[in-house]
Design a protein around this motif. Structure first.
Motif, PDB file in Angstrom:
ATOM      1  N   UNK A  11      68.442   5.389  20.317  1.00 55.37           N
ATOM      2  CA  UNK A  11      67.375   5.417  21.310  1.00 55.37           C
ATOM      3  C   UNK A  11      66.323   4.353  21.007  1.00 55.37           C
ATOM      4  N   UNK A  12      65.452   4.143  21.979  1.00 53.65           N
ATOM      5  CA  UNK A  12      64.341   3.202  21.828  1.00 53.65           C
ATOM      6  C   UNK A  12      63.190   3.925  21.130  1.00 53.65           C
ATOM      7  N   UNK A  13      63.046   3.660  19.840  1.00 52.75           N
ATOM      8  CA  UNK A  13      62.073   4.373  19.021  1.00 52.75           C
ATOM      9  C   UNK A  13      60.912   3.453  18.645  1.00 52.75           C
ATOM     10  N   UNK A  14      59.717   3.900  18.934  1.00 46.10           N
ATOM     11  CA  UNK A  14      58.510   3.225  18.458  1.00 46.10           C
ATOM     12  C   UNK A  14      58.067   3.926  17.184  1.00 46.10           C
ATOM     13  N   UNK A  32      58.884   3.186  25.158  1.00 47.47           N
ATOM     14  CA  UNK A  32      59.709   3.862  24.154  1.00 47.47           C
ATOM     15  C   UNK A  32      60.358   5.098  24.773  1.00 47.47           C
ATOM     16  N   UNK A  33      61.409   5.582  24.097  1.00 47.93           N
ATOM     17  CA  UNK A  33      61.966   6.900  24.411  1.00 47.93           C
ATOM     18  C   UNK A  33      61.192   7.966  23.641  1.00 47.93           C
ATOM     19  N   UNK A  34      61.018   7.698  22.350  1.00 48.37           N
ATOM     20  CA  UNK A  34      60.176   8.544  21.502  1.00 48.37           C
ATOM     21  C   UNK A  34      59.378   7.651  20.572  1.00 48.37           C
ATOM     22  N   UNK A  35      58.191   8.094  20.211  1.00 49.31           N
ATOM     23  CA  UNK A  35      57.398   7.426  19.176  1.00 49.31           C
ATOM     24  C   UNK A  35      57.311   8.388  18.005  1.00 49.31           C
ATOM     25  N   UNK A  36      57.802   7.955  16.854  1.00 44.93           N
ATOM     26  CA  UNK A  36      57.907   8.817  15.678  1.00 44.93           C
ATOM     27  C   UNK A  36      57.039   8.293  14.544  1.00 44.93           C
ATOM     28  N   UNK A  37      56.456   9.198  13.802  1.00 42.59           N
ATOM     29  CA  UNK A  37      55.621   8.814  12.665  1.00 42.59           C
ATOM     30  C   UNK A  37      56.502   8.704  11.424  1.00 42.59           C
ATOM     31  N   UNK A  38      56.466   7.519  10.798  1.00 41.92           N
ATOM     32  CA  UNK A  38      57.376   7.231   9.699  1.00 41.92           C
ATOM     33  C   UNK A  38      56.672   7.281   8.354  1.00 41.92           C
ATOM     34  N   UNK A  54      54.936  13.693  17.233  1.00 37.21           N
ATOM     35  CA  UNK A  54      55.965  12.898  17.921  1.00 37.21           C
ATOM     36  C   UNK A  54      55.586  12.749  19.398  1.00 37.21           C
ATOM     37  N   UNK A  55      55.697  11.541  19.911  1.00 36.44           N
ATOM     38  CA  UNK A  55      55.516  11.299  21.338  1.00 36.44           C
ATOM     39  C   UNK A  55      56.890  11.273  22.003  1.00 36.44           C
ATOM     40  N   UNK A  56      56.976  11.788  23.221  1.00 31.00           N
ATOM     41  CA  UNK A  56      58.267  11.838  23.910  1.00 31.00           C
ATOM     42  C   UNK A  56      58.148  11.386  25.356  1.00 31.00           C
TER      43      UNK A  56
END
Length: 212
Positions: A161-164, A92-98, A122-124
């Protein structure tokens, strides 16, 4: 894993607890701050940028736009309950909590639609993501650059971006009561009026054990 957090011009009472909870998993703690705010006890590195005290969302994104290494970015009002470093193994580019479901603010606006990602966790892996978020936030109104500008900017640029996506219910959970069973949550986010709950250990809260 490196854990990055913004702490400037505030009391360290909540940051102290967050840092202690992260230290249990051997994470490296990096404090982003201004020229004058003291170092939070237990951090491994402090990164300082000048700040006038205004436009905190833009200031936060300015700090993040300078990060060129994989990391986890958190607010200071979170407690780590389980090791989440394995998330960084994903692509991923970033992993975001939804957020999921409907969450209405005092004006009747559904926050889940307006700000689907909670920027408290958030992971980056992509510096360009934060550079784009900073440029976007700078175009917002004065009030939005002070409140929630980061969440609006993240929503706006995420499709590029590539978002997880990770569920807030597991990785960025906000409890509804002091006595709630939180034993299955990886990160608990004591946002808003819940912040002082961080100081009230519960027998069902695994993270409270480090305060004993």
């Amino acid at each position: 894993m490196q854990v990055v957090f913004l702490h400037a011009k505030q009391s360290p009472k909540y940051a102290d607890i967050m840092v202690m909870s992260a230290a249990r998993f051997g994470y490296e703690l990096i404090q982003l701050t201004d020229r004058d705010t003291p170092e939070v006890k237990g951090v491994h590195k402090v990164v300082r940028l000048p700040w006038s005290g205004t436009h905190v969302m833009t200031y936060k994104l300015d700090h993040l736009s300078r990060i060129d290494y994989p990391c986890l970015i958190v607010d200071t009002d979170v407690i780590f309950q389980k090791d989440i470093a394995p998330i960084l193994r994903n692509d991923f580019d970033v992993a975001l909590t939804r957020r999921v479901g409907s969450i209405y603010d005092t004006d009747g606006v559904d926050v889940t639609i307006e700000m689907p990602y909670n920027c408290g966790v958030m992971f980056s892996k992509c510096q360009d993501f934060w550079r784009a978020a900073l440029r976007t936030c700078k175009g917002y109104s004065e009030s939005r650059q002070t409140w929630y500008g980061d969440q609006h900017a993240v929503k706006e640029i995420a499709p590029r971006f590539n978002v997880l996506e990770l569920p807030c219910s597991e990785y960025n959970y906000t409890p509804s009561s002091i006595s709630e069973d939180l034993s299955d949550k990886k990160i608990v986010h004591y946002k808003g009026k819940r912040k002082d709950w961080m100081w009230l250990p519960s027998p069902t809260d695994e993270a409270s054990l480090f305060l004993a």
